[in-house]
Design a protein around this motif. Structure first.
Motif, PDB file in Angstrom:
ATOM      1  N   VAL A  10       3.260  90.951  76.334  1.00 17.36           N
ATOM      2  CA  VAL A  10       2.301  92.021  76.674  1.00 17.36           C
ATOM      3  C   VAL A  10       1.133  91.485  77.517  1.00 17.36           C
ATOM      4  O   VAL A  10       0.608  92.197  78.364  1.00 17.36           O
ATOM      5  CB  VAL A  10       1.765  92.793  75.436  1.00 17.36           C
ATOM      6  N   MET A  11       0.781  90.243  77.303  1.00 18.36           N
ATOM      7  CA  MET A  11      -0.308  89.685  78.120  1.00 18.36           C
ATOM      8  C   MET A  11       0.126  89.543  79.576  1.00 18.36           C
ATOM      9  O   MET A  11      -0.630  89.852  80.488  1.00 18.36           O
ATOM     10  CB  MET A  11      -0.746  88.337  77.561  1.00 18.36           C
ATOM     11  N   ARG A  12       1.352  89.082  79.754  1.00 24.16           N
ATOM     12  CA  ARG A  12       1.841  88.935  81.127  1.00 24.16           C
ATOM     13  C   ARG A  12       1.958  90.309  81.796  1.00 24.16           C
ATOM     14  O   ARG A  12       1.612  90.464  82.952  1.00 24.16           O
ATOM     15  CB  ARG A  12       3.205  88.217  81.138  1.00 24.16           C
ATOM     16  N   ALA A  13       2.449  91.286  81.014  1.00 24.91           N
ATOM     17  CA  ALA A  13       2.592  92.639  81.580  1.00 24.91           C
ATOM     18  C   ALA A  13       1.228  93.287  81.824  1.00 24.91           C
ATOM     19  O   ALA A  13       1.110  94.210  82.618  1.00 24.91           O
ATOM     20  CB  ALA A  13       3.413  93.510  80.647  1.00 24.91           C
ATOM     21  N   SER A  14       0.195  92.787  81.120  1.00 21.08           N
ATOM     22  CA  SER A  14      -1.153  93.340  81.302  1.00 21.08           C
ATOM     23  C   SER A  14      -1.916  92.605  82.397  1.00 21.08           C
ATOM     24  O   SER A  14      -3.124  92.774  82.526  1.00 21.08           O
ATOM     25  CB  SER A  14      -1.938  93.267  79.981  1.00 21.08           C
ATOM     26  N   GLY A  15      -1.230  91.794  83.152  1.00 21.92           N
ATOM     27  CA  GLY A  15      -1.857  91.149  84.301  1.00 21.92           C
ATOM     28  C   GLY A  15      -2.572  89.849  84.003  1.00 21.92           C
ATOM     29  O   GLY A  15      -3.291  89.325  84.860  1.00 21.92           O
ATOM     30  N   PHE A  16      -2.396  89.282  82.807  1.00 18.50           N
ATOM     31  CA  PHE A  16      -3.017  87.988  82.491  1.00 18.50           C
ATOM     32  C   PHE A  16      -2.316  86.897  83.302  1.00 18.50           C
ATOM     33  O   PHE A  16      -1.094  86.932  83.455  1.00 18.50           O
ATOM     34  CB  PHE A  16      -2.849  87.646  80.996  1.00 18.50           C
ATOM     35  N   SER A  17      -3.082  85.918  83.796  1.00 14.46           N
ATOM     36  CA  SER A  17      -2.452  84.785  84.476  1.00 14.46           C
ATOM     37  C   SER A  17      -1.743  83.927  83.425  1.00 14.46           C
ATOM     38  O   SER A  17      -2.010  84.071  82.228  1.00 14.46           O
ATOM     39  CB  SER A  17      -3.507  83.950  85.197  1.00 14.46           C
ATOM     40  N   ARG A  18      -0.857  83.041  83.901  1.00 14.14           N
ATOM     41  CA  ARG A  18      -0.090  82.221  82.946  1.00 14.14           C
ATOM     42  C   ARG A  18      -1.031  81.347  82.096  1.00 14.14           C
ATOM     43  O   ARG A  18      -0.876  81.246  80.891  1.00 14.14           O
ATOM     44  CB  ARG A  18       0.902  81.350  83.716  1.00 14.14           C
ATOM     45  N   GLN A  19      -2.021  80.756  82.770  1.00 13.78           N
ATOM     46  CA  GLN A  19      -2.956  79.879  82.060  1.00 13.78           C
ATOM     47  C   GLN A  19      -3.751  80.657  81.006  1.00 13.78           C
ATOM     48  O   GLN A  19      -3.926  80.205  79.883  1.00 13.78           O
ATOM     49  CB  GLN A  19      -3.947  79.222  83.042  1.00 13.78           C
ATOM     50  N   ARG A  20      -4.220  81.835  81.422  1.00 13.11           N
ATOM     51  CA  ARG A  20      -5.020  82.635  80.471  1.00 13.11           C
ATOM     52  C   ARG A  20      -4.161  83.133  79.314  1.00 13.11           C
ATOM     53  O   ARG A  20      -4.632  83.280  78.199  1.00 13.11           O
ATOM     54  CB  ARG A  20      -5.644  83.816  81.188  1.00 13.11           C
ATOM     55  N   THR A  21      -2.901  83.413  79.623  1.00 12.60           N
ATOM     56  CA  THR A  21      -2.012  83.876  78.556  1.00 12.60           C
ATOM     57  C   THR A  21      -1.876  82.791  77.492  1.00 12.60           C
ATOM     58  O   THR A  21      -2.005  83.059  76.291  1.00 12.60           O
ATOM     59  CB  THR A  21      -0.618  84.230  79.128  1.00 12.60           C
ATOM     60  N   VAL A  22      -1.648  81.567  77.956  1.00 14.55           N
ATOM     61  CA  VAL A  22      -1.491  80.459  77.005  1.00 14.55           C
ATOM     62  C   VAL A  22      -2.791  80.250  76.228  1.00 14.55           C
ATOM     63  O   VAL A  22      -2.791  80.119  74.998  1.00 14.55           O
ATOM     64  CB  VAL A  22      -1.061  79.168  77.748  1.00 14.55           C
ATOM     65  N   ALA A  23      -3.917  80.292  76.950  1.00 18.88           N
ATOM     66  CA  ALA A  23      -5.212  80.098  76.290  1.00 18.88           C
ATOM     67  C   ALA A  23      -5.464  81.224  75.282  1.00 18.88           C
ATOM     68  O   ALA A  23      -5.884  80.987  74.144  1.00 18.88           O
ATOM     69  CB  ALA A  23      -6.318  80.060  77.335  1.00 18.88           C
ATOM     70  N   ALA A  24      -5.166  82.442  75.721  1.00 18.97           N
ATOM     71  CA  ALA A  24      -5.415  83.597  74.845  1.00 18.97           C
ATOM     72  C   ALA A  24      -4.538  83.557  73.606  1.00 18.97           C
ATOM     73  O   ALA A  24      -4.970  83.957  72.519  1.00 18.97           O
ATOM     74  CB  ALA A  24      -5.176  84.887  75.612  1.00 18.97           C
ATOM     75  N   LEU A  25      -3.319  83.045  73.780  1.00 18.97           N
ATOM     76  CA  LEU A  25      -2.419  82.963  72.626  1.00 18.97           C
ATOM     77  C   LEU A  25      -2.985  82.045  71.543  1.00 18.97           C
ATOM     78  O   LEU A  25      -2.722  82.216  70.359  1.00 18.97           O
ATOM     79  CB  LEU A  25      -1.041  82.449  73.045  1.00 18.97           C
ATOM     80  N   LEU A  26      -3.771  81.103  72.002  1.00 17.09           N
ATOM     81  CA  LEU A  26      -4.360  80.174  71.040  1.00 17.09           C
ATOM     82  C   LEU A  26      -5.597  80.762  70.370  1.00 17.09           C
ATOM     83  O   LEU A  26      -5.906  80.449  69.234  1.00 17.09           O
ATOM     84  CB  LEU A  26      -4.715  78.853  71.733  1.00 17.09           C
ATOM     85  N   ILE A  27      -6.301  81.623  71.114  1.00 15.83           N
ATOM     86  CA  ILE A  27      -7.572  82.129  70.546  1.00 15.83           C
ATOM     87  C   ILE A  27      -7.536  83.602  70.148  1.00 15.83           C
ATOM     88  O   ILE A  27      -8.503  84.141  69.678  1.00 15.83           O
ATOM     89  CB  ILE A  27      -8.755  81.884  71.518  1.00 15.83           C
TER      90      ILE A  27
END
Lengths: 75, 477
Positions: free
Chosen positions: B451-468
């Motif tokens: 859902v983060m990727r589909a919501s336009g999150f960059s790959r780096q932010r997706t990984v970071a967001a998954l952690l936080i």
């Protein structure tokens, strides 16, 4: 042993104060149903209204119609 | 005003998901926290979600950003207000109504009845149950639904509120004053015709497909195989129908009107099942966008469909059918969008979807058969072909044409072959899994990633967001 004077108001029995013996005086109510009514009262902390009898297992619409004329829930 | 998906993140890519996300959170919080905290909490998370996805704040970003926040607050507060308002229904009622739904309920039957006081539920012996559509006269005492005694246990209150019911009623008198009419009558007629003219498997599948009525045997067979979702009218069936329609109407207004009419007629006839309504809404949104020449994303469309359903009845959030349907559709759309450039990844869609829905299913049904992981790989494409085939093979028998028995028998043969095959696999893999921390973690990671990727999150932010951002886990719970 005589019933508590507050148990009966007029001709009706107060569901929150009656004993099994009081209930058994109602035509069609045996010791088993009386016991189920008391168990429900204990578990739920009392009757809020006469219709709560319908939530007692073993009391269906027919038995309720029979009972409701003889019982009340005093405030 | 146009926004860039790469610069503005979820505000441009999937604003409806941000709104759905915040509303779900508000409803989720409301069972523990006060009204204001829940509403504001949802909006705050919506803010964080949108800001995390944005890479550059352009001049047209802020108006849309604040509009979404405003809508988020309005949706959350009105939904919570509606959920908190206590229904006004007398202790005893004597009225007329219409049976909207009848279903087995343990040893009894449950009827959902629409009355002038609101919708009520009555549990009656099976012999006294009246079919959906019947007009009834009734007298009874109303009671509040029971709440779950412990977390995770069945909650009668939430189950029936999700279906629109306000109280349960113990009936003292019930009489049918008129038989089923309108759509209900047609459903009953088709049900009877199916039962009379088709062999058992064909009849079972066709009833499930057309009027949403499932037999206990078929239900049990698919439950053991972990493929019960194939029996519930859902996005899968609606998509097959819409796909077939679009073969004949490729573009223009005719396409819009034909697909809309066929899809809604089907969903209505099937008794407005949650998954079917969700899919029909999503298709309608995408068709509208196509008609207006606007770009649309199926992920945003699914989110908007889920949001509209929640706005109609916020209690739907607690309906396991709504959750599974929205969760599965969100994941599939998000994953296919994320895997657009590497189509080979699409092969993993089915097993990953199994994991995404397994946790929710394990919570609702205690365990999930592992064989479903394997069987769904075969069952989903197979039934995409089998369902239209069943319909075609059943038509001669249903309409009384010659060779009807032969065609229906052929369909029965295929379905029996499937039954033998799936039962064989069930015996080979008789394991099931329950709710566990590992399943929870795995599910949360893959769902959040998609859902983060589909919501336009960059790959780096997706990984970071998954952690936080462990809060995204709520979707799975």
């Amino acid at each position: 042993m005589r019933s508590d004077p507050y148990v009966k108001t007029g001709e009706r029995i107060d569901l929150n104060r009656c004993t099994a013996k009081d209930l058994e005086e109602i035509p069609g109510i045996g010791p088993k149903t009386a016991q189920l009514i008391l168990q429900y009262r204990e578990k739920e902390g009392g009757f809020r209204r006469v219709e709560d009898l319908l939530l007692v297992s073993g009391i269906g619409p027919k038995k309720f119609e029979l009972l409701k004329e003889h019982v009340l829930v005093a405030n | 005003m146009s926004l860039s998906r790469t610069e503005n993140g979820s505000v441009a890519a999937a604003p409806a998901f941000a709104l759905l996300f915040s509303l779900c959170l508000s409803i989720h919080f409301s069972s523990e926290a006060p009204f204001a905290v829940s509403a504001v909490g949802g909006v705050l998370f919506c803010t964080v979600w949108m800001l995390l996805g944005v890479r550059k704040i352009t001049h047209n970003f802020l108006p849309v950003f604040f509009l979404i926040l405003f809508l988020s607050f309005v949706f959350s507060s009105t939904s919570l207000f509606r959920m908190r308002s206590v229904p006004t229904m007398p202790d005893t009622i004597e009225t007329e109504g219409q049976v909207l739904l009848d279903r087995d309920w343990g040893m009894q039957s449950a009827m959902l009845i629409k009355t002038r006081y609101g919708k009520i539920v009555a549990y009656v012996p099976r012999s006294q149950c009246l079919p959906a559509g019947s007009a009834v006269s009734l007298r009874g005492a109303t009671f509040d639904f029971k709440r779950a005694e412990r977390k995770g246990a069945f909650d009668e209150f939430l189950f029936w509120h999700a279906k629109g019911a306000q109280k349960k009623t113990v009936l003292l008198y019930l009489k049918s004053v008129a038989p089923s009419s309108g759509l209900y009558k047609w459903q009953a007629l088709l049900r009877e015709r199916i039962g009379d003219s088709l062999p058992p498997r064909m009849a079972g599948y066709l009833s499930a497909l057309t009027i949403g009525v499932r037999t206990a045997e078929l239900d049990e067979l698919h439950r053991r195989a972990g493929t019960v979702h194939l029996l519930a009218v859902s996005g899968f069936h609606v998509a097959i129908l819409a796909g077939l329609c679009s073969l004949f109407f490729r573009r223009g207004r005719a396409r819009f009107f034909m697909i809309s009419t066929v899809v809604w007629a089907y969903v209505l006839f099937a008794g407005l099942p949650v998954g079917g309504v969700r899919a029909a809404l999503m298709i309608q949104i995408c068709l509208f966008a196509a008609l207006l020449g606007k770009p649309s994303s199926v992920f945003n469309g699914v989110s908007a469909a889920g949001l509209l359903m929640l706005l109609y009845n916020p209690w739907s959030y607690f309906d396991v059918g709504w959750r599974l349907s929205v969760l599965a559709a969100l994941f599939l759309c998000a994953f296919s969008q994320a895997a657009k450039r590497q189509r080979l990844f699409l092969l993993f869609a089915s097993p990953l979807l199994w994991f995404v829905t397994a946790l929710q299913s394990a919570v609702a049904f205690r365990s999930v058969p592992v064989v479903g992981l394997l069987l769904n790989l075969i069952a989903v494409p197979l039934f995409a072909f089998l369902f239209p085939a069943i319909l075609l093979l059943a038509l001669p028998a249903l309409t009384g044409l010659p060779l009807g028995t032969f065609f229906a028998g052929t369909g029965e043969y295929f379905l029996e072959a499937w039954e033998i095959f799936s039962e064989l696999l069930v015996r080979l893999l008789p394991y099931s899994i329950g709710h566990s921390a590992w399943l929870f973690l795995f599910t949360a990671v893959i769902f959040s990633f998609a859902v983060m990727r589909a919501s336009g999150f960059s790959r780096q932010r997706t990984v970071a967001a998954l952690l936080i951002l462990p809060f995204t886990l709520f979707f799975i719970l």
